[in-house]
Design a protein around this motif. Structure first.
Motif, PDB file in Angstrom:
ATOM      1  N   LYS A   1      31.700  16.806  50.184  1.00  0.00           N
ATOM      2  CA  LYS A   1      33.060  16.769  50.718  1.00  0.00           C
ATOM      3  C   LYS A   1      33.093  16.645  52.237  1.00  0.00           C
ATOM      4  O   LYS A   1      34.112  16.912  52.859  1.00  0.00           O
ATOM      5  N   VAL A   2      31.996  16.245  52.829  1.00  0.00           N
ATOM      6  CA  VAL A   2      31.964  16.051  54.284  1.00  0.00           C
ATOM      7  C   VAL A   2      31.518  14.627  54.577  1.00  0.00           C
ATOM      8  O   VAL A   2      30.854  13.997  53.745  1.00  0.00           O
ATOM      9  N   PRO A   3      31.885  14.081  55.734  1.00  0.00           N
ATOM     10  CA  PRO A   3      31.420  12.734  56.101  1.00  0.00           C
ATOM     11  C   PRO A   3      29.898  12.674  56.151  1.00  0.00           C
ATOM     12  O   PRO A   3      29.216  13.685  56.335  1.00  0.00           O
ATOM     13  N   ILE A   4      29.380  11.464  56.023  1.00  0.00           N
ATOM     14  CA  ILE A   4      27.934  11.269  55.957  1.00  0.00           C
ATOM     15  C   ILE A   4      27.246  11.792  57.202  1.00  0.00           C
ATOM     16  O   ILE A   4      26.108  12.276  57.160  1.00  0.00           O
ATOM     17  N   GLU A   5      27.952  11.755  58.374  1.00  0.00           N
ATOM     18  CA  GLU A   5      27.331  12.223  59.620  1.00  0.00           C
ATOM     19  C   GLU A   5      27.084  13.729  59.621  1.00  0.00           C
ATOM     20  O   GLU A   5      26.269  14.232  60.385  1.00  0.00           O
ATOM     21  N   LEU A   6      27.838  14.457  58.773  1.00  0.00           N
ATOM     22  CA  LEU A   6      27.723  15.919  58.774  1.00  0.00           C
ATOM     23  C   LEU A   6      26.876  16.433  57.622  1.00  0.00           C
ATOM     24  O   LEU A   6      26.691  17.648  57.501  1.00  0.00           O
ATOM     25  N   VAL A   7      26.366  15.539  56.781  1.00  0.00           N
ATOM     26  CA  VAL A   7      25.601  15.983  55.610  1.00  0.00           C
ATOM     27  C   VAL A   7      24.359  16.748  56.029  1.00  0.00           C
ATOM     28  O   VAL A   7      24.046  17.822  55.481  1.00  0.00           O
ATOM     29  N   ASN A   8      23.617  16.225  57.026  1.00  0.00           N
ATOM     30  CA  ASN A   8      22.399  16.913  57.473  1.00  0.00           C
ATOM     31  C   ASN A   8      22.717  18.289  58.039  1.00  0.00           C
ATOM     32  O   ASN A   8      21.985  19.258  57.807  1.00  0.00           O
ATOM     33  N   MET A   9      23.816  18.380  58.802  1.00  0.00           N
ATOM     34  CA  MET A   9      24.184  19.664  59.381  1.00  0.00           C
ATOM     35  C   MET A   9      24.545  20.660  58.284  1.00  0.00           C
ATOM     36  O   MET A   9      24.129  21.829  58.314  1.00  0.00           O
ATOM     37  N   VAL A  10      25.328  20.212  57.282  1.00  0.00           N
ATOM     38  CA  VAL A  10      25.713  21.092  56.175  1.00  0.00           C
ATOM     39  C   VAL A  10      24.483  21.500  55.376  1.00  0.00           C
ATOM     40  O   VAL A  10      24.338  22.666  54.987  1.00  0.00           O
ATOM     41  N   HIS A  11      23.572  20.539  55.153  1.00  0.00           N
ATOM     42  CA  HIS A  11      22.342  20.868  54.428  1.00  0.00           C
ATOM     43  C   HIS A  11      21.533  21.921  55.187  1.00  0.00           C
ATOM     44  O   HIS A  11      21.036  22.891  54.590  1.00  0.00           O
ATOM     45  N   SER A  12      21.404  21.745  56.499  1.00  0.00           N
ATOM     46  CA  SER A  12      20.657  22.714  57.313  1.00  0.00           C
ATOM     47  C   SER A  12      21.348  24.080  57.302  1.00  0.00           C
ATOM     48  O   SER A  12      20.683  25.123  57.244  1.00  0.00           O
ATOM     49  N   PHE A  13      22.680  24.063  57.356  1.00  0.00           N
ATOM     50  CA  PHE A  13      23.420  25.327  57.356  1.00  0.00           C
ATOM     51  C   PHE A  13      23.238  26.054  56.025  1.00  0.00           C
ATOM     52  O   PHE A  13      23.034  27.277  55.999  1.00  0.00           O
ATOM     53  N   ASN A  14      23.317  25.305  54.918  1.00  0.00           N
ATOM     54  CA  ASN A  14      23.114  25.927  53.608  1.00  0.00           C
ATOM     55  C   ASN A  14      21.697  26.486  53.479  1.00  0.00           C
ATOM     56  O   ASN A  14      21.496  27.560  52.898  1.00  0.00           O
TER      57      ASN A  14
END
Length: 465
Positions: free
Chosen positions: A218-231
């Motif tokens: 549910k986030v733009p592709i640019e934020l996927v890595n950041m969300v993955h790292s945060f999780n």
């Protein structure tokens, strides 16, 4: 004066400033190109008119010797249909022969470059009577007569047009830049909405809601890595938080047991007067509990120092056979009492480790194995060299299988796979934690597996021959 740390510029302002610099540079370049193009157009247009005027005057001069019409009258008819143009004919010595208006350019003519026929490179600019002229002086020879033909165009209209055009152009460019920046700011502001949404979700995460995870879909592709790292960070934090919670619970239990024993025994001893021998027994019993507490605290302090890098291992070259034999000899009596035998396998290998550390960690592993091995069974100690320049020392014992979910936590302080909190022997639950700390301090690695047998494998760096 204390140094003030300024807050970093906002992302929106950074992007807008970058866009502003780019837009201003591009619009300035476009405006300059447009202005240059128009000026070049006027130069081309004026050059063409100057050429036509010069050729027309030259044609009249060439025909005048075969015509009866006076030269001045013929020259007055040489140019027609051109506005704000002036032409003048002089002799080579500068004597005025004809001028199309009251403006006399003789002074400028004599100092201007000239050549036979039309030459674009000889076009010059003159300033006279608050007017600017674009002029061309060319030489013309006919039947021994030498003339200087001058053609000039008043540039006032051009300059007035260019001045107004520049003003309009810059107003348009400025308005365009402001509009683009406003749109850019709005676009960036809207583009950062997903970040604001993530911030709100992150804000809602509390210690009692550590299982919350951000949805990468549910986030733009640019934020996927950041969300993955945060999780991934949340996974580590949750794991460490659970370890800390279990540690707090377990240490409370471990401390409560000896303290309860001391308090209970002391209360019973004080209920009535007793003889000296009974008081001595009470003190000896309390001393045992206090010594257990002291050892527990000392081990915890040692673990804390090790995990914070305050204890450095003094590594030596050790022989596996020599070290294992020394410990097996020490544990032979204990194993015999428990009806357990030792089996030694593998080859003699050399590795790097501090001797005291190795003997302590292997001693803890053997004690742990003896504690969990049924009577009549055997404990296997093996040593071998692995294919990646490492040495593996393994301690394997039969016994009850350890569930897979407990394996990652076996090296935690006070962790118990048995939730009933029944611990065999006098261990305080720090043995395996100390083993891992010792292995890590010597640059090694320890892993545990449990199926039919439970195996602890310790890896150290091999000594290259």
């Amino acid at each position: 004066m204390p140094k003030i740390n300024a807050r970093p510029m906002s992302l929106t302002m950074r992007v807008v400033l970058f866009i502003a610099v780019t837009v201003i540079a591009c619009l300035t370049l476009v405006a300059s190109l447009i202005n240059s193009s128009i000026e070049h157009h006027f130069i081309e247009q004026d050059s063409g008119e100057l050429k036509v005027i010069s050729q027309s005057v030259a044609a009249v001069l060439a025909q005048q010797h075969s015509s009866s019409e006076p030269l001045g009258q013929a020259l007055s008819k040489a140019v027609a249909g051109h506005h704000d143009v002036y032409y003048q004919v002089n002799s080579q010595q500068g004597a005025l022969i004809y001028q199309s208006s009251g403006r006399d350019f003789t002074k400028q003519i004599m100092s201007a470059p000239s050549a036979l026929g039309f030459n674009r490179d000889n076009i010059v600019h003159w300033q006279a009577n608050d007017h600017t002229y674009r002029a061309l002086v060319s030489d013309f020879n006919v039947q021994q007569q030498h003339y200087k033909i001058t053609a000039a165009i008043d540039m006032s209209f051009h300059k007035h047009f260019l001045r107004q055009f520049k003003q309009s152009l810059w107003v348009i460019m400025f308005g365009s830049a402001v509009l683009i920046l406003l749109v850019a700011w709005f676009a960036v502001h809207q583009g950062l909405n997903p970040l604001r949404g993530l911030s709100k979700k992150i804000y809602d995460i509390q210690t009692h809601k550590m299982d919350v995870r951000l949805d990468e879909s549910k986030v733009p592709i640019e934020l996927v890595n950041m969300v993955h790292s945060f999780n991934a960070m949340l996974d580590r934090l949750q794991d460490e938080f659970m370890r800390l919670s279990n540690f707090s619970t377990d240490i409370a239990h471990e401390l409560r047991t000896p303290l309860t024993n001391i308090i209970t025994q002391t209360q019973v001893g004080l209920t009535k007067q007793r003889d000296l021998v009974q008081y001595q027994e009470l003190l000896f019993s309390n001393l045992e509990e206090l010594e257990r507490l002291t050892k527990m605290v000392s081990d915890m302090l040692w673990l804390a120092k090790t995990q914070n890098g305050l204890i450095k291992a003094q590594q030596q070259v050790l022989q596996s056979d020599e070290e294992i034999d020394a410990l097996l000899e020490y544990f032979d009596a204990v194993a015999e009492d428990a009806n357990i035998t030792f089996i030694k396998q593998g080859s003699n290998v050399e590795f790097y480790c501090e001797q005291l550390h190795f003997r302590q960690l292997l001693s803890n592993l053997l004690s742990n194995a003896i504690r969990h091995t049924p009577a009549g069974e055997s404990i296997t100690i093996s040593s071998e060299r692995t294919g990646n320049d490492q040495v593996c020392i393994a301690v394997t014992n039969p016994g009850e299988k350890i569930a897979a979910e407990h394996l990652p936590y076996l090296f935690d302080r006070f962790y118990r796979a048995d939730k009933s909190r029944q611990r065999q022997g006098n261990g305080a639950g720090l043995g395996l934690a100390i083993v891992k700390a010792l292995v890590t301090a010597n640059g090694g690695e320890i892993v545990v597996t449990s199926n039919e047998n439970t195996r602890f494998k310790v890896f150290f760096k091999h000594v290259k021959s």
